[in-house]
Design an enzyme around this catalytic site. Structure first.
Site, mmCIF file in Angstrom:
data_model
loop_
_atom_site.group_PDB
_atom_site.id
_atom_site.type_symbol
_atom_site.label_atom_id
_atom_site.label_comp_id
_atom_site.label_asym_id
_atom_site.label_seq_id
_atom_site.Cartn_x
_atom_site.Cartn_y
_atom_site.Cartn_z
ATOM 1 N N ASP A 48 0.756 -1.293 -0.277
ATOM 2 C CA ASP A 48 -0.024 0.008 -0.081
ATOM 3 C C ASP A 48 0.939 1.354 0.123
ATOM 4 O O ASP A 48 1.870 1.360 0.699
ATOM 5 C CB ASP A 48 -0.897 -0.127 1.277
ATOM 6 C CG ASP A 48 -2.024 0.865 1.182
ATOM 7 O OD1 ASP A 48 -1.901 2.048 0.594
ATOM 8 O OD2 ASP A 48 -3.161 0.560 1.930
ATOM 9 N N THR A 87 -6.843 3.878 -1.370
ATOM 10 C CA THR A 87 -6.623 2.634 -1.109
ATOM 11 C C THR A 87 -7.640 1.848 -1.713
ATOM 12 O O THR A 87 -7.645 0.730 -2.395
ATOM 13 C CB THR A 87 -6.250 2.231 0.194
ATOM 14 O OG1 THR A 87 -5.280 3.202 0.469
ATOM 15 C CG2 THR A 87 -5.842 0.931 0.641
ATOM 16 N N ASP A 209 2.377 2.790 3.326
ATOM 17 C CA ASP A 209 1.261 3.534 3.392
ATOM 18 C C ASP A 209 1.136 4.309 4.814
ATOM 19 O O ASP A 209 1.008 5.501 4.948
ATOM 20 C CB ASP A 209 -0.065 3.158 2.973
ATOM 21 C CG ASP A 209 -1.189 3.994 3.174
ATOM 22 O OD1 ASP A 209 -1.429 4.699 2.153
ATOM 23 O OD2 ASP A 209 -1.800 4.155 3.976
ATOM 24 N N HIS A 362 -2.471 11.027 -0.227
ATOM 25 C CA HIS A 362 -2.638 10.569 -1.642
ATOM 26 C C HIS A 362 -4.426 10.741 -1.878
ATOM 27 O O HIS A 362 -5.031 10.867 -1.029
ATOM 28 C CB HIS A 362 -2.120 9.131 -1.636
ATOM 29 C CG HIS A 362 -2.806 8.293 -0.840
ATOM 30 N ND1 HIS A 362 -4.124 7.439 -0.857
ATOM 31 C CD2 HIS A 362 -2.491 7.965 0.585
ATOM 32 C CE1 HIS A 362 -4.281 6.962 0.034
ATOM 33 N NE2 HIS A 362 -3.455 7.032 0.990
#
Ligand SMILES: *[C@@H]1O[C@H](CO)[C@@H](O)[C@H](O)[C@H]1NC(C)=O
Ligand SMILES: *[C@@H]1O[C@H](CO)[C@@H](O)[C@H](O)[C@H]1NC(C)=O
Ligand SMILES: *[C@@H]1O[C@H](CO)[C@@H](O)[C@H](O)[C@H]1NC(C)=O
Ligand SMILES: *[C@@H]1O[C@H](CO)[C@@H](O)[C@H](O)[C@H]1NC(C)=O
Ligand SMILES: *[C@@H]1O[C@H](CO)[C@@H](O)[C@H](O)[C@H]1NC(C)=O
Ligand SMILES: *[C@@H]1O[C@H](CO)[C@@H](O)[C@H](O)[C@H]1NC(C)=O
Ligand SMILES: *[C@@H]1O[C@H](CO)[C@@H](O)[C@H](O)[C@H]1NC(C)=O
Ligand SMILES: *[C@@H]1O[C@H](CO)[C@@H](O)[C@H](O)[C@H]1NC(C)=O
Ligand SMILES: *[C@@H]1O[C@H](CO)[C@@H](O)[C@H](O)[C@H]1NC(C)=O
Ligand SMILES: *[C@@H]1O[C@H](CO)[C@@H](O)[C@H](O)[C@H]1NC(C)=O
Ligand SMILES: *[C@@H]1O[C@H](CO)[C@@H](O)[C@H](O)[C@H]1NC(C)=O
Length: 481
Positions: A48, A87, A209, A362
């Site tokens: 991720d 995600t 992530d 993001h």
């Protein structure tokens, strides 16, 4: 006549196209000879938030990632992923080949006005609810099941908990923070080496992530995490080698999205432009999905549009005006108004403050280079030490289908660029050789047959004509006698 037949047969024999036509026929090359326990097994791993440049920037020591790149393929500028670059939506895109508006997972958090329910990643029953996941897309493990190619094992991948077309993955482990990374590798390698093995395995890792959010993508913490993940990949290669799977299996390592820095001085306070009690949000930063309360659409929209003009660091759209290139419009879960922050900017209100400890994020415009994830792969189907510049995340599902010899369900991807990464697969080459042999031998037999038949025919005829010429001259005598 005889030499004409010979010429035609010889021409056929030496004309490649004739064979190409035969062996490109899927009947010969795919269906009959597929052996799922052989070169057709496939492992797809997602790390991720692994940005496109985390390996090639050389910020971390990554001998194992490097090995995959030199023995396999890479995508120099990363994948162009799906908008919003979050995600859940992008993991579902990777396994379905669809833009978010088509597969229906349009955010990590979502509101569905038909269900009148809210989806959150933490809600375990929502994660296994087909009402969220079975609305048009077909994940690869469902395709694998429906076409009876083999078993799928899914370790923590988004959507793996929900039945789609009534199909669950054959094996599934739900998301579990306390599950050790090395334990995931052991678990999935075991699935591949069991008596009744899977042919498709998927593993999800929630790093880098988590560190990207907490410390920012350029932090030393993320660098250390990349090195940890490299060690996990090294362990994977070692375990696959031990079980003799390494040479036979295709392995793809990729991710859902990249990362950007989100400094606290770049938070856009939407309260300045519109009273936040006039709307609900189902997701907020960096793409706000805004549901104006009844009777307040114009106030909310006009306020935000004014803000867009004053601030200059975000864009506001009515749903019907969302740019086509986002492929983010035709779904009830997309709100009547959306606001998109520019790179590195975030939204905040008094009610929904942007978390101060959040140094990276993001979700932004999927045209931004920083939002793009990495992609590397190796295995019998992939070229060695080869790269292309970029392709779309939606192209991965058709690639997975190709590698597993499956017919893809309707999707938004294509093999145009991706196929450059591939060599002719060994099974196919073996089949081609076999089919060629069979055809050659058949043709030789036909030629030989025709030749002998002709020879016998001519021989018999000449014998017969000799006989008739002899008898004919004599027969009258006989007849008369
Ligand atoms: C498939 O491959 C396995 C292992 O290589 C072999 O044991 C099996 O007989 C093969 N099956 C077919 C149908 O060729
Ligand atoms: C969790 O999801 C289920 C099923 O989608 C839903 O019924 C429930 O209301 C959700 N819970 C919360 C707290 O949102
Ligand atoms: C999560 O993983 C840990 C460690 O393997 C295990 O002890 C625990 O039971 C798992 N939790 C669930 C809900 O499966
Ligand atoms: C993050 O990096 C800093 C600076 O190197 C270090 O002090 C800290 O312990 C790291 N945190 C984690 C969770 O690794
Ligand atoms: C696989 O393991 C063998 C034996 O331990 C070793 O010699 C070989 O280098 C390994 N191959 C790869 C590709 O890791
Ligand atoms: C926003 O609206 C609410 C409810 O109408 C009101 O109580 C509040 O004072 C308003 N806030 C501002 C800053 O105008
Ligand atoms: C906004 O949220 C409130 C409370 O959660 C809910 O009652 C209302 O229906 C929502 N309105 C819209 C337009 O989503
Ligand atoms: C918007 O961004 C520009 C360029 O980064 C900056 O100069 C400007 O101050 C920003 N506007 C606001 C209101 O923050
Ligand atoms: C997204 O990025 C593209 C390419 O840079 C740009 O043309 C477009 O205006 C951007 N869209 C938004 C909403 O920022
Ligand atoms: C990989 O390819 C590059 C050129 O694209 C070449 O310079 C390099 O030596 C190759 N590496 C290996 C290990 O073959
Ligand atoms: C994406 O694929 C779906 C399913 O085939 C299709 O309905 C949709 O129109 C496609 N979207 C685009 C932008 O082509």
């Amino acid at each position: 006549m005889f030499s004409f037949i010979m010429t035609v047969l010889l021409l056929l024999l030496f004309n490649d196209q004739f064979f190409v036509n035969c062996w490109s026929n899927s009947f010969f090359s795919e269906q009959l000879f597929t052996n799922t326990s052989d070169a057709n097994s496939l492992l797809l791993i997602s790390f991720d938030g692994f940005r496109w440049d985390y390996i090639q920037s050389r910020r971390a020591k990554t001998p194992n990632f490097d090995r995959i790149i030199s023995e396999g393929v890479t995508v120099q500028r990363g994948l162009k992923n799906a908008f919003v670059t979050k995600t859940f939506p992008n993991h579902y895109t990777l396994v379905t080949g669809m833009w978010e508006e088509s597969h229906g997972i349009v955010g990590n958090q979502m509101y569905d006005p038909h269900l009148n329910q809210v989806f959150t990643p933490e809600n375990i029953s929502a994660n296994s609810d087909p009402a969220w996941f079975d609305v048009g897309a077909e994940p690869i493990w469902v395709t694998n099941h429906l076409q009876k190619k083999g078993k799928s094992g899914v370790c923590m991948w988004v959507g793996g908990g929900a039945p789609v077309k009534k199909v669950h993955p054959d094996i599934f482990i739900p998301y579990n923070e306390s599950f050790d990374d090395y334990n995931k590798i052991d678990t999935v390698v075991k699935w591949f080496s069991d008596d009744n093995p899977i042919n498709l395995g998927l593993i999800y890792f929630d790093q880098p992530d988590a560190y990207g959010h907490k410390f920012g993508p350029d932090s030393s913490n993320v660098t250390e995490m990349i090195e940890h993940l490299d060690a996990v990949v090294g362990y994977l290669l070692e375990q696959l080698n031990k079980t003799s799977l390494l040479q036979k299996m295709n392995i793809i390592l990729t991710s859902d999205h990249g990362f950007t820095n989100t400094p606290a001085n770049k938070v856009i306070h939407l309260d300045k432009y519109v009273n936040s009690s006039l709307y609900n949000v189902s997701a907020f930063s960096p793409v706000a999905l805004i549901w104006p309360l009844k009777g307040h659409f114009d106030t909310v929209y006009n306020g935000l549009k004014e803000g867009e003009a004053i601030d200059g660091n975000f864009s506001v759209y009515k749903k019907e005006d969302i740019p086509e290139y986002f492929h983010y419009k035709n779904n009830v879960r997309i709100s009547p108004i959306i606001a998109v922050a520019d790179d590195t900017y975030s939204f905040g209100t008094k009610e929904y403050p942007y978390p101060e400890h959040e140094l990276g994020n993001h979700g932004y415009n999927n045209s931004l280079q920083d939002m793009h994830p990495f992609f590397i792969a190796m295995g019998p189907s992939f070229k060695k030490n080869f790269s292309v510049e970029t392709f779309n995340s939606v192209d991965i599902y058709p690639l997975l289908c190709h590698l597993l010899h499956l017919t893809p369900a309707p999707n938004n991807g294509s093999l145009d660029i991706v196929s450059q990464l591939l060599i002719e697969e060994p099974t196919k080459i073996a089949v081609i050789t076999l089919v060629t042999y069979i055809l050659c031998i058949s043709l030789i037999l036909i030629v030989a047959g025709v030749f002998s038949a002709a020879t016998i025919y001519y021989w018999n005829r000449s014998k017969y004509s000799l006989y008739t010429s002899l008898t004919s001259s004599e027969s009258p005598l006989h007849l008369e006698s």
